[in-house]
Design an enzyme around this catalytic site. Sequence first.
Site, short mmCIF file in Angstrom:
data_model
loop_
_atom_site.label_atom_id
_atom_site.label_comp_id
_atom_site.label_asym_id
_atom_site.label_seq_id
_atom_site.Cartn_x
_atom_site.Cartn_y
_atom_site.Cartn_z
CG HIS A 17 -1.74 1.22 1.40
ND1 HIS A 17 -3.02 1.30 0.95
CD2 HIS A 17 -1.46 2.43 1.98
CE1 HIS A 17 -3.51 2.49 1.23
NE2 HIS A 17 -2.58 3.20 1.85
CD GLU A 18 1.86 3.63 3.72
OE1 GLU A 18 2.25 4.71 3.21
OE2 GLU A 18 0.78 3.53 4.33
CG HIS A 21 0.55 6.29 -0.56
ND1 HIS A 21 -0.56 6.82 -1.18
CD2 HIS A 21 0.08 5.66 0.56
CE1 HIS A 21 -1.65 6.53 -0.48
NE2 HIS A 21 -1.29 5.81 0.57
#
Length: 343
Positions: A17-18, A21
């Site tokens: 998920h990170e 980003h």
Amino acid sequence: MGIIFAILIFSFIVFFHELGHFIVAKKNGIDVQEFAIGMGPLIYGREYHGTLYSVRLFPIGGFCAMGEDEEEDDSPNNFNKKSVWARICVIAAGAVFNFILAFVCAVVLILMTGYDAPVVGEAAEGYAAKEAGIEAGDTIVRMGGKRIHVFREISFYNDFHQGETVEVEYVHDGEKKTATLEPKFDEELGFYRTGISGGAYTEANILTAVQYGAYEVRFWINTTLESLKMLVTRQIGIEQMSGPVGIVDVVDDAYKQTKDYGASVVFAQFLYIAILLSANLGVFNLLPFPALDGGRLVFLFIEAVRKKRIPPEKEGYVHLVGITLLMVLMVFVMYNDIKRVFF
């Protein structure tokens, strides 16, 4: 072993998920101060090209610090110096990467185990499906107006709509037919059912694995949204939510139930859990709630419309309230998990 495997699975999902980003931020020329796995005190950190890559003590999350809550500084690479649409892409990328991860895991799992086409295995005597003329081998294509792609959608529809009359569209001997089914209460099992059973798995090639991998992700996204809808409408209670302790318990049970069947079966079960968690995390993060990615997206879309950023201090207050409420919810869910698992 359950806690170790749960930490590994959850940490990888958060990492991915990170990573979403991080990659999109870098592609847009945004400075990233820190890319961290875990929360709390620093265990290990190494700086490379202006970014601190770190591992923190508590394996319950992670973050990609881009200065999004700060005032704009003089650096042209500051997050808030970039166009609003670039920032929207960066914030949305975490959830998108969760869906990508869920899809990849689903394709691998389907190649290993096959897929559950919505084909009727049996229409039980005395129930509405049999009385309507549905037979073994028929394919269910719609239920309650919803397109059906995998057999579990039939089971879950019944779970979410207990006792409700449903219109079913199905294919029998190549001919599309429609039937209205009124569920009957099964005294032995303790719930309403239409009498449709099945769920046999069919071997997949790479093309069907990709096709049904997409259906799998769609299924879990829809199931998560339906569960949230039932939570909001109080059809289910907040006490039925599960957090980190509940996840550890599920992973531990999965390991204990499959370890005697070999590593490949354990791996397949963990892939299934990873699909569920990754899709859930993607949906949850897109909710328009302060402190979540969805809450940040709301502010960015408002900025896109009004052509002016909302003052950072005001947005910060809103996110502070949001994260406080989320922490309270986490404590409540953890308490329920502990009570359910240990008492």
